[in-house]
Design a protein around this motif. Sequence first.
Motif, PDB file in Angstrom:
ATOM      1  N   PRO A 145       0.822  -1.214   0.000  1.00 40.88           N
ATOM      2  CA  PRO A 145       0.000   0.000   0.000  1.00 40.88           C
ATOM      3  C   PRO A 145       0.859   1.268   0.000  1.00 40.88           C
ATOM      4  O   PRO A 145       1.739   1.433   0.834  1.00 40.88           O
ATOM      5  CB  PRO A 145      -0.805  -0.121   1.291  1.00 40.88           C
ATOM      6  N   ALA A 146       0.563   2.141  -0.968  1.00 43.81           N
ATOM      7  CA  ALA A 146       1.320   3.383  -1.103  1.00 43.81           C
ATOM      8  C   ALA A 146       0.697   4.522  -0.298  1.00 43.81           C
ATOM      9  O   ALA A 146       1.402   5.463   0.096  1.00 43.81           O
ATOM     10  CB  ALA A 146       1.387   3.793  -2.571  1.00 43.81           C
ATOM     11  N   GLU A 147      -0.608   4.447  -0.085  1.00 41.66           N
ATOM     12  CA  GLU A 147      -1.273   5.566   0.570  1.00 41.66           C
ATOM     13  C   GLU A 147      -2.520   5.079   1.300  1.00 41.66           C
ATOM     14  O   GLU A 147      -3.267   4.247   0.790  1.00 41.66           O
ATOM     15  CB  GLU A 147      -1.664   6.616  -0.470  1.00 41.66           C
ATOM     16  N   VAL A 148      -2.714   5.587   2.499  1.00 43.21           N
ATOM     17  CA  VAL A 148      -3.920   5.287   3.273  1.00 43.21           C
ATOM     18  C   VAL A 148      -4.495   6.598   3.794  1.00 43.21           C
ATOM     19  O   VAL A 148      -3.772   7.428   4.341  1.00 43.21           O
ATOM     20  CB  VAL A 148      -3.619   4.338   4.455  1.00 43.21           C
ATOM     21  N   THR A 149      -5.788   6.761   3.615  1.00 45.37           N
ATOM     22  CA  THR A 149      -6.499   7.906   4.182  1.00 45.37           C
ATOM     23  C   THR A 149      -7.520   7.373   5.175  1.00 45.37           C
ATOM     24  O   THR A 149      -8.295   6.470   4.850  1.00 45.37           O
ATOM     25  CB  THR A 149      -7.202   8.723   3.088  1.00 45.37           C
ATOM     26  N   PHE A 150      -7.497   7.914   6.391  1.00 44.86           N
ATOM     27  CA  PHE A 150      -8.507   7.481   7.360  1.00 44.86           C
ATOM     28  C   PHE A 150      -9.033   8.667   8.147  1.00 44.86           C
ATOM     29  O   PHE A 150      -8.389   9.717   8.245  1.00 44.86           O
ATOM     30  CB  PHE A 150      -7.972   6.378   8.293  1.00 44.86           C
ATOM     31  N   THR A 151     -10.236   8.493   8.666  1.00 47.67           N
ATOM     32  CA  THR A 151     -10.877   9.543   9.455  1.00 47.67           C
ATOM     33  C   THR A 151     -10.667   9.276  10.934  1.00 47.67           C
ATOM     34  O   THR A 151     -10.606   8.127  11.366  1.00 47.67           O
ATOM     35  CB  THR A 151     -12.381   9.610   9.170  1.00 47.67           C
ATOM     36  N   LEU A 152     -10.585  10.339  11.697  1.00 42.96           N
ATOM     37  CA  LEU A 152     -10.481  10.258  13.154  1.00 42.96           C
ATOM     38  C   LEU A 152     -11.504  11.211  13.748  1.00 42.96           C
ATOM     39  O   LEU A 152     -11.452  12.423  13.505  1.00 42.96           O
ATOM     40  CB  LEU A 152      -9.074  10.646  13.613  1.00 42.96           C
ATOM     41  N   GLU A 153     -12.458  10.658  14.486  1.00 42.75           N
ATOM     42  CA  GLU A 153     -13.454  11.483  15.161  1.00 42.75           C
ATOM     43  C   GLU A 153     -13.234  11.385  16.662  1.00 42.75           C
ATOM     44  O   GLU A 153     -13.081  10.290  17.201  1.00 42.75           O
ATOM     45  CB  GLU A 153     -14.876  11.030  14.820  1.00 42.75           C
ATOM     46  N   LEU A 154     -13.245  12.540  17.344  1.00 44.84           N
ATOM     47  CA  LEU A 154     -13.013  12.607  18.780  1.00 44.84           C
ATOM     48  C   LEU A 154     -14.156  13.367  19.442  1.00 44.84           C
ATOM     49  O   LEU A 154     -14.603  14.389  18.914  1.00 44.84           O
ATOM     50  CB  LEU A 154     -11.679  13.322  19.068  1.00 44.84           C
ATOM     51  N   ARG A 155     -14.600  12.871  20.615  1.00 50.28           N
ATOM     52  CA  ARG A 155     -15.711  13.502  21.324  1.00 50.28           C
ATOM     53  C   ARG A 155     -15.434  13.558  22.816  1.00 50.28           C
ATOM     54  O   ARG A 155     -14.925  12.605  23.391  1.00 50.28           O
ATOM     55  CB  ARG A 155     -17.015  12.723  21.098  1.00 50.28           C
ATOM     56  N   SER A 156     -15.827  14.682  23.413  1.00 48.48           N
ATOM     57  CA  SER A 156     -15.794  14.827  24.864  1.00 48.48           C
ATOM     58  C   SER A 156     -16.633  16.031  25.257  1.00 48.48           C
ATOM     59  O   SER A 156     -16.653  17.027  24.530  1.00 48.48           O
ATOM     60  CB  SER A 156     -14.366  15.020  25.375  1.00 48.48           C
ATOM     61  N   PRO A 157     -17.333  15.959  26.392  1.00 49.78           N
ATOM     62  CA  PRO A 157     -18.047  17.139  26.867  1.00 49.78           C
ATOM     63  C   PRO A 157     -17.096  18.206  27.405  1.00 49.78           C
ATOM     64  O   PRO A 157     -17.501  19.342  27.643  1.00 49.78           O
ATOM     65  CB  PRO A 157     -18.942  16.596  27.977  1.00 49.78           C
ATOM     66  N   SER A 158     -15.819  17.843  27.592  1.00 51.96           N
ATOM     67  CA  SER A 158     -14.810  18.768  28.088  1.00 51.96           C
ATOM     68  C   SER A 158     -13.855  19.142  26.958  1.00 51.96           C
ATOM     69  O   SER A 158     -13.183  18.272  26.394  1.00 51.96           O
ATOM     70  CB  SER A 158     -14.014  18.135  29.237  1.00 51.96           C
ATOM     71  N   ALA A 159     -13.799  20.434  26.626  1.00 56.29           N
ATOM     72  CA  ALA A 159     -12.881  20.887  25.579  1.00 56.29           C
ATOM     73  C   ALA A 159     -11.434  20.603  25.962  1.00 56.29           C
ATOM     74  O   ALA A 159     -10.611  20.237  25.114  1.00 56.29           O
ATOM     75  CB  ALA A 159     -13.082  22.374  25.327  1.00 56.29           C
ATOM     76  N   GLU A 160     -11.126  20.748  27.240  1.00 55.40           N
ATOM     77  CA  GLU A 160      -9.755  20.502  27.710  1.00 55.40           C
ATOM     78  C   GLU A 160      -9.359  19.047  27.504  1.00 55.40           C
ATOM     79  O   GLU A 160      -8.251  18.746  27.032  1.00 55.40           O
ATOM     80  CB  GLU A 160      -9.643  20.874  29.185  1.00 55.40           C
ATOM     81  N   VAL A 161     -10.262  18.127  27.854  1.00 54.67           N
ATOM     82  CA  VAL A 161      -9.970  16.702  27.669  1.00 54.67           C
ATOM     83  C   VAL A 161      -9.781  16.383  26.199  1.00 54.67           C
ATOM     84  O   VAL A 161      -8.847  15.672  25.810  1.00 54.67           O
ATOM     85  CB  VAL A 161     -11.108  15.843  28.262  1.00 54.67           C
ATOM     86  N   ARG A 162     -10.671  16.930  25.360  1.00 53.82           N
ATOM     87  CA  ARG A 162     -10.595  16.640  23.924  1.00 53.82           C
ATOM     88  C   ARG A 162      -9.314  17.201  23.313  1.00 53.82           C
ATOM     89  O   ARG A 162      -8.648  16.542  22.510  1.00 53.82           O
ATOM     90  CB  ARG A 162     -11.826  17.202  23.224  1.00 53.82           C
ATOM     91  N   GLU A 163      -8.956  18.412  23.682  1.00 50.58           N
ATOM     92  CA  GLU A 163      -7.755  19.036  23.117  1.00 50.58           C
ATOM     93  C   GLU A 163      -6.486  18.307  23.547  1.00 50.58           C
ATOM     94  O   GLU A 163      -5.575  18.088  22.736  1.00 50.58           O
ATOM     95  CB  GLU A 163      -7.699  20.503  23.535  1.00 50.58           C
TER      96      GLU A 163
END
Length: 423
Positions: free
Chosen positions: A282-300
């Motif tokens: 494989p020469a190239e892979v594209t993937f999505t990453l979704e992140l969730r948290s009610p706390s902006a600090e935790v998510r960041e």
Amino acid sequence: MTESTTQAALGRQLMARLDEAALHSRPGPGVTRLFCSDEHRGVLELIADWMRQAGLTPELDASGNLVGRNARAMAGEKTLIMGSHQDTVVEGGKYDGMLGIALPLQALQALEIDGTELPYGVEVVAFGDEEGTRFQSTLIGSRALAGSFDRASLDACDADGVTLGDALEAFGGSPADIPQLARKPESVIGFVEVHIEQGPVLEQRDQAVGVVTALTGIERHRLNVIGKAGHAGTTPMKGRRDALVGAAEMVVEADKILNATENFVGVVGKLEVRPNAVNVIPAEVTFTLELRSPSAEVREKGRKEILETCQRLAQARGLELLIEPTYQAEAVACAEWLIEALENACQACHEPAERLFSGAGHDGLAMNDLTDIGMLFVRCKDGLSHHPNEAISVEDAERATRVLMRFLTDLRQHRKPAARLEA
């Protein structure tokens, strides 16, 4: 007719309506109903009939929402907005979104039959697009009402190359008129949504309903891992720049970080491999990453750790890594006065209702730009959602309808704080 019989009838009628709405779906497992599709058009005819039975006048707005208003709302009186989204994920369930349309209409119809006139305006909105399945866009209808609609989203294309703007025009909407849909904050009492929990907490507590305190913050990224293709049989293992192996390590490490962090969830939901051939590295892979948290600090903090780890893994394997943020919505808190009003309604109906936060995003993320928001969760079997087996019980449908009816009749006793209007 006894009270219990009446309640049972409400629950059965609500479930029958949800079953009927689920028929407006593409063929296949579960429910697939996309924005501005034939299935969308068909279900709106059904919802419009429910609205008329509840004493509301239905109208398709410029953004593809179906809006039902009572006489007071049409006369310009201060209005409570309720509703949810009609669209689904591919092969989704019957209740995600649609419950929040059908249940308020069921409650309003029952109040009208009882002769109860609410002393304020009411709107119920069947928002057109919340899931973003067709155009990879979200909250189009609710952003229109909130005055935060981004005209650039009209250029988004579906898998067939049709733009959102063209699809909306063909559906009977009017993209040019969307800015005129923005409500004035001083004209709105608040926004309340009923939704299945999409999680296991209420089932673990053995409670039919719960009162939501906040909607989670969400962010999405597209990661592009670039390596080098080669013959799978003649290229030595040592020194290969295999983009898929590198991406796989990144996915595993992201999962470890997510599991080790409280109030932090995420998923790699989509992955594409190029050239995607059985005997080519494989020469190239594209993937999505979704992140969730009610706390902006935790998510960041979590995002920083995950992306730095991915960069380190790419460097170790001689891979190039490109990271593109594609979506972000900050967490929003539900208004304390609406939380208390929903809690009081639960208590009056003898329903225990502890507070909990939502791990999913909802139309309230956009509506919070306009007004105070509140949310009532309804228990769903096994906490399952976005799946054909999504389920609620007739009994819980009764109990949630009864709670919302009490909330609506008691709302006159609650006052929206003036501070919100001054902000």
